[in-house]
Design a protein around this motif. Structure first.
Motif, short mmCIF file in Angstrom:
data_model
loop_
_atom_site.label_atom_id
_atom_site.label_comp_id
_atom_site.label_asym_id
_atom_site.label_seq_id
_atom_site.Cartn_x
_atom_site.Cartn_y
_atom_site.Cartn_z
N ASP A 191 0.86 -1.18 0.00
CA ASP A 191 0.00 0.00 0.00
C ASP A 191 0.90 1.23 0.00
N GLY A 192 0.99 1.90 -1.14
CA GLY A 192 1.91 3.02 -1.26
C GLY A 192 1.49 4.22 -0.44
N ILE A 193 2.48 4.97 0.05
CA ILE A 193 2.20 6.20 0.78
C ILE A 193 3.08 7.30 0.20
N GLY A 194 2.72 8.54 0.46
CA GLY A 194 3.47 9.65 -0.09
C GLY A 194 2.57 10.43 -1.03
N GLY A 195 3.18 11.15 -1.94
CA GLY A 195 2.39 11.96 -2.87
C GLY A 195 1.59 11.09 -3.81
N ILE A 196 0.88 11.71 -4.73
CA ILE A 196 -0.01 10.95 -5.59
C ILE A 196 0.75 9.94 -6.44
N GLN A 197 1.80 10.41 -7.14
CA GLN A 197 2.55 9.48 -7.98
C GLN A 197 3.53 8.64 -7.18
N ASP A 198 4.07 9.24 -6.11
CA ASP A 198 5.14 8.57 -5.39
C ASP A 198 4.68 7.28 -4.73
N GLY A 199 3.48 7.31 -4.14
CA GLY A 199 2.99 6.11 -3.47
C GLY A 199 2.81 4.97 -4.45
N ALA A 200 2.23 5.29 -5.60
CA ALA A 200 2.01 4.26 -6.61
C ALA A 200 3.35 3.71 -7.10
N ALA A 201 4.34 4.63 -7.30
CA ALA A 201 5.65 4.16 -7.79
C ALA A 201 6.31 3.26 -6.76
N ALA A 202 6.21 3.63 -5.48
CA ALA A 202 6.89 2.84 -4.45
C ALA A 202 6.26 1.46 -4.31
N SER A 203 4.93 1.41 -4.31
CA SER A 203 4.31 0.09 -4.13
C SER A 203 4.56 -0.78 -5.36
N THR A 204 4.56 -0.17 -6.55
CA THR A 204 4.85 -0.94 -7.76
C THR A 204 6.27 -1.49 -7.71
N ALA A 205 7.22 -0.62 -7.35
CA ALA A 205 8.62 -1.05 -7.29
C ALA A 205 8.78 -2.17 -6.27
N ALA A 206 8.08 -2.06 -5.14
CA ALA A 206 8.22 -3.07 -4.09
C ALA A 206 7.72 -4.42 -4.58
N VAL A 207 6.56 -4.44 -5.23
CA VAL A 207 6.00 -5.71 -5.68
C VAL A 207 6.89 -6.33 -6.76
N THR A 258 6.07 2.48 1.18
CA THR A 258 4.98 1.53 1.01
C THR A 258 4.93 0.56 2.18
N THR A 259 3.74 0.11 2.52
CA THR A 259 3.65 -1.01 3.44
C THR A 259 3.96 -2.26 2.63
N PHE A 260 4.26 -3.34 3.30
CA PHE A 260 4.58 -4.55 2.56
C PHE A 260 4.24 -5.77 3.40
N THR A 261 3.35 -6.61 2.90
CA THR A 261 3.04 -7.86 3.58
C THR A 261 3.19 -8.97 2.56
N GLY A 262 4.12 -9.87 2.81
CA GLY A 262 4.43 -10.93 1.85
C GLY A 262 4.33 -12.29 2.49
N LEU A 263 3.83 -13.23 1.70
CA LEU A 263 3.60 -14.58 2.21
C LEU A 263 4.34 -15.54 1.28
N VAL A 264 5.13 -16.43 1.88
CA VAL A 264 5.77 -17.49 1.09
C VAL A 264 5.10 -18.80 1.46
N ILE A 265 4.59 -19.51 0.48
CA ILE A 265 4.04 -20.83 0.75
C ILE A 265 4.95 -21.84 0.09
N ALA A 266 5.52 -22.73 0.89
CA ALA A 266 6.45 -23.72 0.37
C ALA A 266 6.03 -25.07 0.91
N GLY A 267 5.53 -25.91 0.02
CA GLY A 267 5.04 -27.21 0.48
C GLY A 267 3.89 -27.02 1.44
N ASP A 268 4.05 -27.56 2.64
CA ASP A 268 2.97 -27.48 3.62
C ASP A 268 3.16 -26.35 4.61
#
Lengths: 327, 516
Positions: B281-297, B350-360
């Motif tokens: 979830d990007g934060i900052g100015g209008i373009q900056d938040g979108a750029a940061a979250s895109t770059a992070a993903v 940006t906030t960042f929440t990532g999940l790795v699923i490996a096997g079980d």
């Protein structure tokens, strides 16, 4: 990068909790970082005292050794000056109540330790009793409980005199051919240093990928030839060091420091600078939260004995300092 | 021992004049084994079954008289081998039991002893735990210096019978008949011996002669391992995500980003299902938040791919949380690099929440106020803790003023920034109370153990901020097996309330398909 051979024990993590990850970050990055293990090695001097962080049950969970006779401690905030001892093993709410700087600890020539509270908006307590901000320094003895914000520390002075400390420091500083730049940690040069060459400017920074490695990075600058890579610093010290942070230049028979980063601040004697600034022997450089001591051959310079703590700004009135007629 | 004769529970079948084995009830009500036989045989038993032995072997404890020996039973619930119970044991449990039994026999061989024939009557079966134990060794003899073909075969021929009965569910036709069967492909098909890796195993155990016969217990372990691999059913993942700009008048673009990568590989018969899922979830100015979250993903997905390419699968399967944290660190550094060298478009965070699923297992990395949830057994459990000022106030027991409270929910205490790299200690994983809540003590070390039917949800604050936990719970229950419908429902709810923020939801449904 060179360092004296006195300390050969493996690097110690202050928190000492997290085990190393099985994943090589260089592989995940796609480019490699040049982490010098010497930068994270233990301090070359003996500790003068130790602060033991206590949890809610008064069990020690982390310890912070103190190596300088006069130090500022707290957290780093780039709008304030760097502190000598970063209390980094805290939880978010504990850090939130920690000042930048929070307190000033000093070992007097009489052998007494004194503490002065510096944070206007957050409490400092000695054995549960509040200390007024900027009031007279209070003596701290072995076993005293020092509460900074909401975190309590147990104070343990060590059996080492100021003279012994000074001798150790002299030996360390004499182990190099000046001019050189020494890394400081917890109030004193900690061992690693980089020699300075008047003919070649030295750039300080961290590893970064060559231009073109990452998308849209074709215009990124190439790495300077003469570069002190600080990537090996522990996480908490390196996080405020920019990839190209500052440059040391010898010009008109004097050393200058030129800040290169607009994001991370450069400090000289804890004052932020924006333009190339001339340096005096014994000056203290700050790159973000990392501090360095400049050792020049001209005089037998020693790290500054006394730091004048910056005058804290009390924002609690909701009034900018410019409107305050007192200032 | 007391003089009182211990009550006998059962006597195992034996031949006339051969050593006997029986299960007795001890003074502490715990069953134990008593083997009776000639003194020189008992000397051998004492050596072969000396503690510490394999958990499928009894261990010698006491000698009540010259002709008998008491042994400790490793499993008190074990019953004499019952063909019906064995046939009804699930395939994978049975193969695991056989693997353990093979290792027990291997230990005896390594100690220099052979059973000279193991029969089903010598075994105990604990059907609840799925273990087979050796409870009698009437023909125990030293391993000959030069073992012939039949020495090993005598001890492992019972595996053909056990495997056959468990997989086909009817009586073992006998070795001679099985050899004939195995030589005729049509007969194999008619009998139903078509399970992959099963005929090969039977051929290895049924006869001591020929190229296919197992000459060593290692070969039997190899055959059983292949059979076990064929039985492994990986979790199936069904993924859906939805992200919208929202319908609030002043919200000009979508600063949320999300992404996932799902990798299915079958290499060397090992099926690996590995996935990476993240919301930012990007934060900052209008373009900056979108750029940061895109770059992070983008950076996080690229880092995951590099890990998959370079790291041994074992590391990823055993330490999914470490991988998730490593990805977050690399992503954080990536943002800081762009912030310094390309500062014009990169000023946000940006906030960042990532999940790795490996096997079980699943691993989590988490920075900021996006959330990860788990729906299990009809309970909705938050997996992450929000890094907000409101949470800090809660821990400080500080009662904020109304204005402060409003702002404190929106103020985040940690995020991935283009200004400063985040240090390792500030990248969070699962909540601290989760191991107790889910009754899985090794959760922080090995990751969250996933089960058939689990539903994982990732949301940004625009999605969960418009929903009470109770409403999200009921939505998840309604759409628990339809991730697409669930994401639509969560996002549509935010739209129907004209929420001020962008909203993003990602749902991952896990299921284990029954064997074909």
């Amino acid at each position: 990068m060179t360092r004296p051979k006195s300390n050969t024990s493996p690097p110690l993590n202050v928190a000492g909790k997290r085990t190393s990850s099985p994943f090589d970050l260089d592989l995940l990055r796609g480019w490699s970082e040049d982490r010098d293990p010497a930068l994270a090695s233990p301090h070359a001097l003996s500790a003068l005292a130790t602060l033991h962080q206590l949890d809610a049950n008064h069990t020690p969970i982390a310890s912070y050794p103190i190596f300088g006779p006069a130090i500022l401690l707290g957290r780093f905030h780039s709008q304030h000056s760097p502190v000598d001892l970063l209390l980094d093993n805290l939880q978010d709410h504990q850090t939130y109540r920690l000042g930048s700087p929070h307190a000033h600890l000093e070992l007097l020539p009489t052998g007494q330790w004194v503490v002065q509270a510096l944070a206007p908006q957050t409490p400092t307590r000695l054995n549960g009793e509040p200390i007024d901000t900027l009031a007279m320094a209070r003596e701290v003895r072995a076993g005293d409980r020092l509460t900074l914000g909401v975190t309590t520390f147990d104070f343990e002075p060590h059996d080492i005199t100021l003279d012994d400390h000074q001798r150790q420091l002299d030996r360390l500083l004499d182990s190099c051919d000046p001019p050189a730049l020494f890394l400081m940690r917890s109030g004193a040069p900690s061992g690693p240093y980089h020699p300075l060459d008047p003919r070649r400017p030295l750039t300080l920074g961290r590893s970064y990928p060559p231009a073109g490695t990452l998308p849209n990075s074709q215009h990124w600058p190439s790495r300077p030839d003469h570069f002190w890579d600080l990537s090996g610093l522990p996480d908490v010290e390196r996080k405020f060091v920019a990839f190209q942070h500052a440059r040391l230049i010898f010009k008109d028979q004097r050393w200058h420091i030129e800040p290169l980063s607009t994001r991370q601040r450069t400090y000289v004697n804890r004052i932020p600078i924006n333009v190339p600034t001339v340096l005096e022997p014994g000056d203290e450089l700050g790159l973000g939260s990392a501090l360095f001591h400049l050792q020049l051959p001209t005089t037998r310079a020693r790290p500054r004995r006394n730091i004048t703590p910056p005058r804290p700004i009390d924002w609690s009135e909701g009034r900018p300092p410019a409107e305050d007629p007192e200032r | 021992m007391s003089a009182r004769p211990a009550p006998s529970i059962v006597t195992l079948p034996s031949e006339p004049d051969a050593p006997t084995a029986s299960i007795l009830r001890g003074s502490d009500e715990q069953p134990y084994l008593r083997w009776t036989g000639p003194a020189e045989w008992l000397d051998g038993v004492r050596e072969a079954f000396a503690p510490p032995g394999h958990p499928c072997l009894p261990s010698a404890i006491d000698t009540p008289d010259e002709t008998s020996l008491d042994l400790k039973l490793p499993s008190p619930n074990a019953q004499p081998f019952d063909a019906w119970a064995w046939r009804n044991l699930p395939d994978h449990t049975a193969v695991d039991a056989l693997l353990n039994l093979t290792r027990a026999i291997q230990q005896l061989h390594h100690r220099g002893w052979t059973l000279r024939g193991l029969r089903t009557g010598d075994l105990l079966l604990d059907a609840s735990r799925g273990t087979l134990l050796i409870a009698a060794a009437p023909r125990l003899a030293p391993m000959p210096r030069t073992p012939d073909n039949e020495t090993v075969w005598r001890d492992i021929r019972v595996f053909a019978e056990l495997t056959y009965e468990n997989f086909l569910g009817h009586e073992y036709p006998g070795g001679h008949h099985l050899v004939t069967l195995l030589q005729d492909r049509n007969a194999l098909r008619d009998v139903g011996l078509t399970h992959p890796a099963l005929p090969q195993l039977l051929a290895g155990c049924v006869t001591p002669y020929g190229d296919l016969a197992y000459r060593h217990t290692d070969e039997l372990i190899g055959g059983l391992t292949h059979l076990r691999t064929e039985l492994t059913r990986p979790l199936q993942l069904e993924v859906a995500s939805r992200s919208t700009q929202g319908n609030y008048l002043f919200r000009q673009n979508n600063q949320d980003s999300c992404g996932h990568i799902l990798l299915d590989t079958v290499c060397d018969s090992q099926t690996h299902r590995i996935g990476f899922f993240c919301v930012a979830d990007g934060i900052g100015g209008i373009q900056d938040g979108a750029a940061a979250s895109t770059a992070a993903v983008r950076a996080a997905c690229a880092a995951f791919m590099r890990a998959w390419e370079h790291a041994p699968p074992r590391d990823i399967l055993h330490a999914p949380t470490e991988l998730a944290r490593a990805i977050a660190r690399v992503t954080s550094q990536h943002l800081a690099l762009y912030g310094e060298f390309s500062p014009d478009q990169n000023r946000g965070g940006t906030t960042f929440t990532g999940l790795v699923i490996a096997g079980d297992h699943a691993g989590l990395c988490h920075v900021g106020d996006s959330r990860a949830w788990l729906l299990r057994d009809q309970h909705l459990i938050p997996l992450s803790e929000d890094h907000t000022l409101a949470n800090i106030f809660k821990k400080l027991d500080h009662a904020p003023s109304p204005a402060e409270r409003d702002a404190s929910h929106r103020t985040i205490a940690r995020f991935l920034s283009t200004g400063t790299e985040l240090d390792d200690a500030r990248i969070d994983t699962f909540r601290n109370d989760l191991p107790d809540l889910l009754n899985q003590p090794d959760l922080h070390a090995h990751g969250l153990r996933l089960r058939d039917g689990d539903l994982l949800i990732l949301t940004t604050d625009g999605a969960h901020g418009e929903l009470s936990d109770k409403d999200l719970h009921s939505l998840a229950l309604t759409h628990y097996d339809a991730p697409h419908a669930l994401c639509d429902a969560i996002v549509n709810n935010a739209l129907s309330r004209v929420g001020k923020d962008n909203s993003t939801a990602m749902a991952i449904r896990l299921s284990r398909r029954p064997p074909a």
